[in-house]
Design a protein around this motif. Structure first.
Motif, mmCIF file in Angstrom:
data_model
loop_
_atom_site.group_PDB
_atom_site.id
_atom_site.type_symbol
_atom_site.label_atom_id
_atom_site.label_comp_id
_atom_site.label_asym_id
_atom_site.label_seq_id
_atom_site.Cartn_x
_atom_site.Cartn_y
_atom_site.Cartn_z
ATOM 1 N N ILE A 443 -49.412 -1.700 2.267
ATOM 2 C CA ILE A 443 -49.554 -2.326 0.961
ATOM 3 C C ILE A 443 -48.509 -1.747 0.023
ATOM 4 O O ILE A 443 -48.486 -0.548 -0.232
ATOM 5 N N ILE A 444 -47.653 -2.635 -0.462
ATOM 6 C CA ILE A 444 -46.651 -2.177 -1.414
ATOM 7 C C ILE A 444 -47.325 -2.145 -2.767
ATOM 8 O O ILE A 444 -47.940 -3.114 -3.188
ATOM 9 N N ASP A 445 -47.225 -1.027 -3.440
ATOM 10 C CA ASP A 445 -47.882 -0.945 -4.737
ATOM 11 C C ASP A 445 -47.110 -1.777 -5.765
ATOM 12 O O ASP A 445 -45.918 -1.986 -5.629
ATOM 13 N N VAL A 446 -47.818 -2.239 -6.775
ATOM 14 C CA VAL A 446 -47.206 -3.124 -7.764
ATOM 15 C C VAL A 446 -45.934 -2.512 -8.342
ATOM 16 O O VAL A 446 -44.874 -3.134 -8.360
ATOM 17 N N ARG A 452 -38.042 -5.703 -7.709
ATOM 18 C CA ARG A 452 -38.012 -5.785 -9.168
ATOM 19 C C ARG A 452 -37.041 -4.771 -9.770
ATOM 20 O O ARG A 452 -37.008 -4.584 -10.972
ATOM 21 N N TYR B 236 -42.924 -12.902 -12.993
ATOM 22 C CA TYR B 236 -43.162 -11.619 -12.340
ATOM 23 C C TYR B 236 -41.868 -10.834 -12.148
ATOM 24 O O TYR B 236 -41.769 -9.677 -12.544
ATOM 25 N N GLU B 286 -61.478 -3.872 -3.564
ATOM 26 C CA GLU B 286 -60.352 -4.476 -4.279
ATOM 27 C C GLU B 286 -60.564 -5.979 -4.418
ATOM 28 O O GLU B 286 -61.360 -6.561 -3.684
ATOM 29 N N ARG B 302 -49.968 -8.155 -1.354
ATOM 30 C CA ARG B 302 -51.126 -7.683 -2.107
ATOM 31 C C ARG B 302 -50.769 -7.373 -3.563
ATOM 32 O O ARG B 302 -51.573 -7.541 -4.451
ATOM 33 N N HIS B 303 -49.514 -6.920 -3.790
ATOM 34 C CA HIS B 303 -49.170 -6.573 -5.177
ATOM 35 C C HIS B 303 -49.093 -7.811 -6.063
ATOM 36 O O HIS B 303 -49.355 -7.745 -7.256
ATOM 37 N N ARG B 306 -52.760 -8.562 -6.821
ATOM 38 C CA ARG B 306 -53.309 -7.631 -7.812
ATOM 39 C C ARG B 306 -52.771 -7.927 -9.201
ATOM 40 O O ARG B 306 -53.486 -7.824 -10.196
ATOM 41 N N HIS B 307 -51.491 -8.301 -9.239
ATOM 42 C CA HIS B 307 -50.886 -8.638 -10.532
ATOM 43 C C HIS B 307 -51.623 -9.832 -11.146
ATOM 44 O O HIS B 307 -51.916 -9.850 -12.340
#
Lengths: 553, 657
Positions: A443-446, A452, B236, B286, B302-303, B306-307
């Motif tokens: 899972i890549i964190d935000v 980005r 985004y 989650e 997943r990010h 979540r966003h």
């Protein structure tokens, strides 16, 4: 090679070209009213209707793609009947205010009506009677508006301001400021120049002259470091209005700030200063006086400080004067502010000039704007930047003192707090932080999404442009910060580099070889202190409050 | 079913004037006879007009329709649409004024022709169809049209794609905004009916594209799904603050929601905007529900998810994690929810895997997963699924089965097999996903069915399967597979993952709860109203409809949010006149999108469909990086120009009772 047949003649074309593109390239006239080359086609006016074989409905040539084997007619009675109906629809609801309209004589609607031979309306209907509104420097008359959207689209796609938008639907839709009741944009007036009718007008020019009474004069802009041109309309020898030429843009200063030319304070005669008072004199007396004052002074004791807003012609005249005097001691006022910057710049790039062309900006994959208020400093460059982003999918990264009006189109804006551009550039260079220890490494964190961050984009990019502006230079940030940033981009990727500053014609004095010939401002200060230089000729040098001129000068 | 007195529909004149009411024609649009208690008098749309009563002021209705087209239906961004329709409406009123001459009628027809020939989109041209049909075929009716003061008109603006989308996303509108390079505006348009565009722009099976008229002109429809993710990706990746609509004033009422999946999140988003305090109870730690746990990260990072959830919680929606809803043994139950909330929306999904029903499946052998979703769940929460270097067999033909094989591959399985009892053409999974899986090196065994789990020392060592052939079509229209006798064979494997479907686990419900359940183990709700047999409890998503798509859950949840609002404000859920019209049009086959329409006679071909960048099979098969990349702005623009803007408006005239 794909071919389209227009009026029985085959023409080759590239995929993605519209019927109008092919027709125009081959000299086939198709009328338009809403079409603008610099923005995406709107297809509102339907005057470019053409007939495609096998298709019942007529097609707008500006928006319909040319296809292989397509057979198109552009000029038959059925087409003209419908084109005339389209124009008729507009004319039926267009007030007949031509006698008092500023646009008469250069009105595209009027010209088209004449071209189409329109004499009467098919039905009569009530004309709209909305009040005329004043948006600061721009007057908007919605009754005359044909909703071609040239203003909205040019404001959005060319200037990036997006200050205008469409409100309501159907018959009641109208052009309106995007935020608030009035315009709060940079007033470049690109919309005014694009309006085909008298709907958007320059408030300063409004009701002041008839266009056919204006004498047109094209000249260089005194406000544009990018070297733009302005077309002035003169009435009785005085400037009545300014506009851009063809598809170009001018700044708000160019368009609205020309009244200073009529100022009573302007010197039109040589003047002599005595006891703090200036008195007018003639050229002969002035020359005699000057000769008298300079007698006994050696050539080496005379120096000249050139202002950076004076033209090449003036500079040449001053150079001639100094050659006559026999002194080589010429410095530019800009050397104080930019001398050190350019010392390092030219040491790195082997030139003082900009690198690349304006078109290189348009073709870039990434554009960096570092400390540059483009709308004020270089609106022409801004057009290219917007072009790169909107029509060429470029990424735009900005380091500035604030978020600029085109923020909507930026990929990322980093604020240089208190003018600390070194920190802002450092921020731009940052890559995604190394992922923290996680339960699931998949899972890549935000915050860690590397897509980005600039390095990931830079890796993909082939062409990069960098624009350095006045804000950066004025901030006093070490030049090395931005030069190091150039290294970060990489020489092979950095295709264009523009340095924009308010010293409009500094480069003129450099390129013509008048300044930076070994004599520096420091040296002048030294020699003034030691008494080596006794006379300083001021050539259009007007010290600004923030100009760091040595006090003893 | 309503009966037509006279009218004109899809090039056919219907005329039963003077006939007995029993002899009238059945309405080609499946419409009720009453709209919220008001009798239906006439229906006008792009195909023509239908009159359901003898005495209807049709000319007034048409003038009103034209007027609504010119002020509402039409965007006003082309001359004929903006002004032409207005002038035509004025002309119709002139005809109705009584002093009508033949010349006035031909003038109106001429205007209608001009609008039809020239307008930019489809609203204005289609709006001339009923007008022309009336003026050309029922001229004799003009004089006898009786003025009725109290007729009411209700309109519905739609498009084939919008109607095909369960969430009714205003597709032509947002595509137009992309074409204008107004991505933030486009995103606001999408969020009107779809709060999860980042998700739906990635994993939606896009039924909208099946309804795309571009597909009737060129070989491919507009790439609506990828266009939908474009404005989201713009927001985004360009670090823009999401612009959400302003919340309505706090209504002081609370809605409890079970499950933070797409349906629960959607319900919470719209209810929060309407001024309700919403709290979601989620059993996992989650958000995202089946999207987080059932859709792997290479399809739906997943990010991103979540966003999008962060955006929804920014409205004040609270999510309590690790809280399971159910019976007395679980954390919360129905009584708790009913006591603490004014209304309850249950969106708990369909998590119970169906068994294959084969020998050895339930014998507790090591290596048999209870279901595909359980396998995906284990991987998603970060547990080691232990398939590294092993051989895996997945059974099933849906998207979950495909996800399972691709995840197994990424988890290091050396030999991954998929068994499906029909052929590739019948597979419910998206065809491009099957192609992607094949490209990554998955072995597909079509026309095979598992028959036995083969185990040794309590561990799976193989899966016995039998070859199948296709027989007669069954209820679903697909040919029924039949085993070929004696064709059994064995696939060596260490793991067997059945992914043949799920259903909601509603076993916690008791008789005294008073909530009816269907035979498919889903909540029984009223059509379009989403209330269960307990008026305080609503349900939407997989637990109401059965396992279906994300977009279906989103659409249903948005409707249910509206119904909850009506229940809490007006005491009961109901459909407005406009919504009744919308449902009538959407439920009529060919009502809004007609496959047989010859669009190529009206529109010219466009450029080829633009495909986004995609990682190739080799570079993606060992990681979870997103396979399909965003459109560049240029690509998005080019693709958006393919849209035909098939917007169209329908209207009903209702009597006032």
């Amino acid at each position: 090679m794909a071919e389209i047949i227009i009026n029985n003649t085959p023409y080759s074309f590239d995929e993605g070209e519209s019927i109008l593109d092919v027709a125009e390239r081959n000299g086939i006239h198709i009328p338009t009213l809403c079409y603008l080359k610099d923005v995406t086609p709107t297809g509102a006016c339907r005057l470019c209707l053409v007939q495609v074989e096998g298709v019942e409905r007529l097609q707008a040539a500006c928006a319909a793609y040319a296809k292989d084997g397509m057979k198109v007619e552009t000029d038959n009675e059925h087409i003209w009947k419908n084109r005339r109906d389209m124009l008729d629809f507009i004319l039926i609801k267009h007030p007949l205010d031509c006698p008092v309209c500023d646009k008469v004589g250069e009105c595209e609607l009027q010209d088209t009506a004449i071209e189409f031979g329109m004499k009467e309306e098919m039905v009569s209907s009530d004309k709209p009677t909305e009040p005329v509104v004043n948006w600061n420097k721009i007057v908007y008359n919605s009754n005359l508006c044909v909703l071609c959207e040239k203003c909205i689209k040019s404001c959005h796609e060319m200037t990036g301001c997006s200050a205008l938008t469409m409100e309501d639907r159907g018959f009641y839709n109208h052009v309106t400021p995007a935020k608030g009741d009035t315009l709060n944009c940079d007033f470049c007036g690109t919309c005014i120049d694009r309006c085909p009718v008298g709907s958007l007008l320059d408030a300063q020019f409004h009701h002041s002259a008839r266009v056919w009474d204006l004498e047109e004069k094209v000249t260089s802009s005194v406000f544009s470091p990018a070297g733009g041109s302005v077309e002035y309309g003169l009435k009785n020898g005085k400037i009545a209005r300014a506009k851009a030429i063809g598809s170009a843009q001018i700044t708000a200063q160019d368009r609205f700030a020309f009244k200073y030319l009529d100022s009573a304070d302007r010197a039109t005669q040589p003047m002599v200063s005595a006891d703090g008072n200036l008195t007018e004199t003639n050229w002969e007396e002035a020359e005699t006086l000057l000769k008298d004052k300079l007698s006994g002074i050696k050539p080496d004791e005379i120096a000249l400080v050139a202002g950076s807003t004076i033209t090449n012609e003036s500079l040449a005249a001053y150079k001639k004067l100094m050659d006559g005097v026999g002194s080589k001691k010429i410095v530019s006022e800009t050397d104080v502010a930019l001398g050190h910057f350019y010392d390092k710049y030219s040491a790195k790039f082997g030139t003082m000039e900009n690198i690349g062309t304006l078109d290189d900006i348009t073709n870039s994959d990434i554009v960096f704007v570092i400390g540059c208020d483009l709308r004020r400093e270089a609106v022409g460059v801004k057009h290219k930047v917007m072009n790169a982003v909107i029509h060429n999918s470029a990424k735009l990264y900005v380091a500035g003192l604030k978020k600029y009006e085109y923020d909507l189109f930026t990929t990322k804006t980093v604020l240089a707090d208190y003018g600390d551009f070194a920190a802002a550039l450092e921020e731009l260079r940052k890559d995604a932080p190394v992922p923290a220890l996680q339960d699931n490494p998949n899972i890549i964190d935000v915050i860690n999404d590397k897509e980005r961050y600039v390095p990931a984009e830079l890796k993909k990019a082939k062409k990069v442009s960098l624009i350095i502006g006045e804000e950066f230079i004025q901030s006093g940030t070490d030049t090395d910060a931005v030069l190091a940033f150039c290294d970060f981009i990489g020489q092979e990727k950095l295709k264009s580099l523009f340095v924009i500053n308010e010293q409009v014609n500094y480069m003129g004095s450099v390129v013509n070889g008048y300044v930076r010939n070994g004599y520096t401002f420091e040296k002048l200060t030294q020699e003034l202190n030691s008494g080596t230089v006794k006379v300083v000729i001021n050539a259009g040098f007007n010290a600004k409050p923030n100009c760091k001129i040595p006090a003893d000068l | 079913m309503a009966q037509v007195c006279y009218g004109y529909f899809k090039d056919t004149k219907l005329d039963n004037r003077g006939k007995d009411k029993q002899e009238w024609t059945d309405s080609p649009i499946k419409t009720p006879e009453e709209y919220r208690g008001k009798p239906l008098k006439a229906l006008i749309n792009w195909d023509g007009f239908l009159v359901y009563e003898e005495n209807v002021d049709m000319l007034a209705a048409l003038a009103n329709y034209m007027n609504e087209i010119s002020s509402f239906g039409c965007c006003g961004r082309c001359f004929p649409g903006r002004v032409g329709t207005k002038l035509l409406a004025e002309q119709l009123l002139k005809i109705r004024s009584g002093k009508c001459e033949d010349a006035d009628i031909s003038k109106a027809i001429e205007m209608a022709d001009s609008i039809f020939n020239s307008a930019k989109c489809t609203v204005a041209p289609t709006s001339t169809v009923p007008v022309k049909a009336y003026l050309e075929n029922f001229k004799d009716q003009i004089a006898s049209d009786v003025a009725s003061e109290d007729d009411q008109y209700f309109k519905h603006l739609t498009a084939p794609c919008t109607a095909g989308c369960p969430a009714n996303v205003p597709i032509p509108e947002f595509i137009e905004e992309i074409k204008d390079h107004r991505y933030i505006d486009a995103l606001a348009t999408i969020r009107k009916t779809m709060p999860l565009p980042g998700i739906c722009g990635r994993v939606c099976p896009h039924p909208c594209e099946d309804n795309c008229r571009r597909g009737l002109v060129d070989e491919d429809p507009v790439s609506i799904m990828v266009l939908k993710r474009t404005p989201f990706d713009y927001e985004y990746y360009n670090n823009k603050t999401p612009q959400l609509p302003e919340k309505m004033e706090d209504k002081g009422k609370k809605v409890g929601i079970i499950g933070a999946g797409p349906a629960g999140l959607t319900g919470a988003y719209y209810l929060a905007l309407m001024g309700y305090q919403c709290k979601i109870y989620e059993m996992c730690d989650e958000p995202g529900g089946m999207v987080a746990m059932g859709i792997p990260d290479y399809r739906e990072p997943r990010h991103i998810l979540r966003h999008e959830v962060d955006i929804i919680t920014s409205l004040g929606v609270e999510i309590q994690y690790n809280t399971k809803f159910g019976g007395p043994k679980d954390d919360i139950d129905l009584a708790y929810m009913k006591k603490n909330y004014d209304a309850v929306l249950i969106t708990l999904g369909a998590w119970r895997s169906k068994a294959m029903g084969i020998e050895g499946e339930k014998d507790g052998y090591e290596g048999v997963f209870p279901g595909g979703i359980d396998f995906l769940y284990e991987q998603a929460i970060g547990n080691d699924v232990a398939v590294k270097g092993k051989k895996v067999v997945v059974v099933g033909g849906g998207n979950t089965a495909i996800d399972c094989v691709r995840v197994a591959l990424r988890e290091g399985a050396t030999d991954v097999n998929l068994i499906y009892r029909r052929s590739r053409a019948e597979m419910p999974a998206e065809d491009y996903e099957i192609a992607d899986a094949i490209e990554e090196g998955i072995n597909f065994h079509f026309l095979c069915n598992p028959t036995k789990v083969i185990a040794k020392n309590g561990k799976v060592v193989g899966c016995e399967a039998i070859r199948m052939e296709l027989g007669e079509p069954d209820d679903s229209g697909r040919r029924r597979p039949q085993p070929v006798e004696g064709s059994e064979f064995v696939i060596d494997c260490d793991f067997i993952i059945p992914a043949i479907g799920q259903d909601p686990d509603l076993s916690f419900l008791k008789e005294e709860d008073g909530i009816d359940v269907t035979k498919w183990s889903t909540f029984k709700v009223r059509d379009d109203l989403y209330d269960t047999t307990d008026p305080q409890i609503f349900s939407a998503g997989d637990c109401e409809w059965g396992p279906m798509t994300v977009v279906k859950a989103i659409g249903a949840a948005r409707w249910s949010a509206t119904m909850i609002d009506r229940y809490l404000t007006d005491g009961e859920p109901y459909l407005t006149e406009e919504e009744t019209l919308q449902r009538a049009l959407e439920t009529t086959r060919g009502g809004i999108f007609d496959k047989k329409e010859k669009v190529c006679e009206l529109e010219t071909p466009s450029i080829h469909r633009v495909h986004q960048e995609k990682m190739d099979g080799d570079s993606r098969k060992d990681n979870y990086e997103e396979v399909e990349k965003p459109y560049t702005l240029n690509q998005a623009y080019d693709e958006s120009t393919r849209c035909l803007r098939c917007v169209r408006m329908a209207m009903v005239a209702l009597g006032n009772k």
